[in-house]
Design an enzyme around this catalytic site. Structure first.
Site, PDB file in Angstrom:
ATOM      1  N   ALA A   1      -3.684  13.178  55.163  1.00 52.61           N
ATOM      2  CA  ALA A   1      -2.518  13.812  54.538  1.00 52.61           C
ATOM      3  C   ALA A   1      -1.486  12.755  54.194  1.00 52.61           C
ATOM      4  CB  ALA A   1      -1.905  14.823  55.502  1.00 52.61           C
ATOM      5  N   ASN A   2      -0.573  13.115  53.309  1.00 54.15           N
ATOM      6  CA  ASN A   2       0.600  12.274  53.061  1.00 54.15           C
ATOM      7  C   ASN A   2       1.685  12.676  54.041  1.00 54.15           C
ATOM      8  OD1 ASN A   2      -0.864  11.594  50.780  1.00 54.15           O
ATOM      9  ND2 ASN A   2       0.930  11.626  49.453  1.00 54.15           N
ATOM     10  N   ARG A   3       2.610  11.790  54.279  1.00 53.52           N
ATOM     11  CA  ARG A   3       3.778  12.132  55.080  1.00 53.52           C
ATOM     12  C   ARG A   3       4.705  12.964  54.214  1.00 53.52           C
ATOM     13  NH1 ARG A   3       4.347   9.172  59.682  1.00 53.52           N
ATOM     14  NH2 ARG A   3       3.326   7.171  59.423  1.00 53.52           N
TER      15      ARG A   3
END
Ligand code: CTP
Length: 335
Positions: free
Chosen positions: A144-146
């Protein structure tokens, strides 16, 4: 907020009526004047004195002559709708088993109901994507992205407050979704793309989501185990669809205004300006998310709005203020 607004609060014959004084407190905290109107059946659950004390005014015995901006039917029975005055927008909220979080949302529901009648975005449909996407590796792991989803959530809330009908497509965010939107929860980029396509047409679309650029080509259907050999798993990736670019480049059914975000760590302006052209969107909201800025996961944001006319740097401000300013610009552009 609700400053200067007069709300007729009709209280019906239901157990939730006992929460009416607390509802009055929330509405008054948001700046509204509340005129309590208990129906006889409500008096089993709440006394006129308790209502009057919280409202700091006497209760009324009927809606006649009450010049309200909004009629709120609380703990509603069918009779409430019939009794509501003709004038002013109405919002009948059924809250038979009210608990406090629901009550805290009341002020926002009221703001949305008022805005839907008279806000600058009344009658407009705006699509907002928000949060990260989770791309499964196996049933227990993902990449995932932050992203906390805070900025996208604030934008959706600001659009609702200006009267827009908002479809909010969100990945698994750290902050709760706004009230008053059509909420679509997704996990992956593919699901987000499908939800976005299904939500069109829209007058404007704001792509605030931090979509994972890649997904694991073949996610495992059962948990990957360490087998004791010390061999490391090899993941191979495939690119996710670019949701923003696909919508911005539609020849049919393109929203009039398509807005992307560019979270960059270097050469913010150059990268964001190039991104606007590459993706084909109208505006880019660019920000510097280098760790030192504290923007990722923080309350503040420092953005530059890039349009065909050039770049406009906004002072560092709260994410809520960025959202309000952007919503105002959207309303002006759609006028
Ligand atoms: N975006 C999207 N779908 C994707 C990737 C990004 O809709 N698969 C949107 C984001 O919501 C954001 C904008 O595109 O509005 C910019 O995302 P960003 O990740 O910065 O752009 P990339 O295309 O990934 O460019 P790069 O990684 O080269 O910076």
């Amino acid at each position: 907020m609700l400053t200067g607004k007069r709300i007729l609060l009709m209280i019906g014959d239901a157990p939730g009526a006992s929460a009416a004084p607390e509802a009055i407190r929330h509405l008054r905290a948001a700046g509204a004047e509340v005129i309590p109107f208990p129906l006889p059946g409500a008096l089993v659950y709440v006394t006129p004195a308790a209502l009057a004390e919280r409202a700091a005014r006497a209760v009324v015995e009927g809606p006649q002559g009450v010049d309200a901006d909004l009629t709120l039917g609380f703990a509603v029975g069918p009779a409430l709708a019939d009794l509501a005055p003709e004038r002013g927008p109405r919002l009948i909220v059924g809250a038979p088993g009210s608990d406090l979080p629901e009550l805290a949302d009341l002020a926002e529901l009221c703001i949305a109901a008022l805005a839907a009648d008279e806000g600058p975005l009344a009658g407009r449909h705006v699509l907002v994507t928000s949060g990260p996407t989770h791309e499964p590796i196996d049933p227990v792991r993902y990449i995932a992205n932050r992203s906390s989803g805070a900025q996208g959530t604030a934008i959706a809330r600001a659009l609702v407050a200006q009267g827009a009908q908002v479809t909010f497509v969100t990945g698994p965010a750290a902050v709760p979704p706004p009230t008053g939107v059509r909420l679509v929860r997704v996990e992956t980029a593919i699901q987000m793309r499908d939800a976005v396509e299904a939500a069109l047409p829209a007058d404007a679309a704001v792509f605030a989501a931090a979509v994972a650029d890649w997904r694991v080509a073949q996610a495992a259907t059962s948990k990957m185990k360490k087998d004791g050999s010390g061999r490391l798993p090899q993941l191979s990736f495939t690119e996710n669809p670019d949701i923003l670019a696909a919508v911005a480049q539609r020849s049919v059914g393109r929203p009039r205004l398509v807005i992307g975000f560019a979270a960059e760590t270097d050469d913010v302006l150059a990268h964001a300006t190039a991104k606007r052209l590459r993706k084909g969107c109208d505006w880019i909201v660019a920000n510097d998310v280098s760790p030192g800025t504290g923007i990722m996961g923080g309350r503040e944001n420092a953005v530059t709005l890039i349009t065909a006319a050039g770049a406009e740097t906004w002072p560092r401000m709260g994410k809520d203020q960025v959202a309000e300013r952007l919503a105002t610009r959207i309303a002006e552009a759609l006028r």
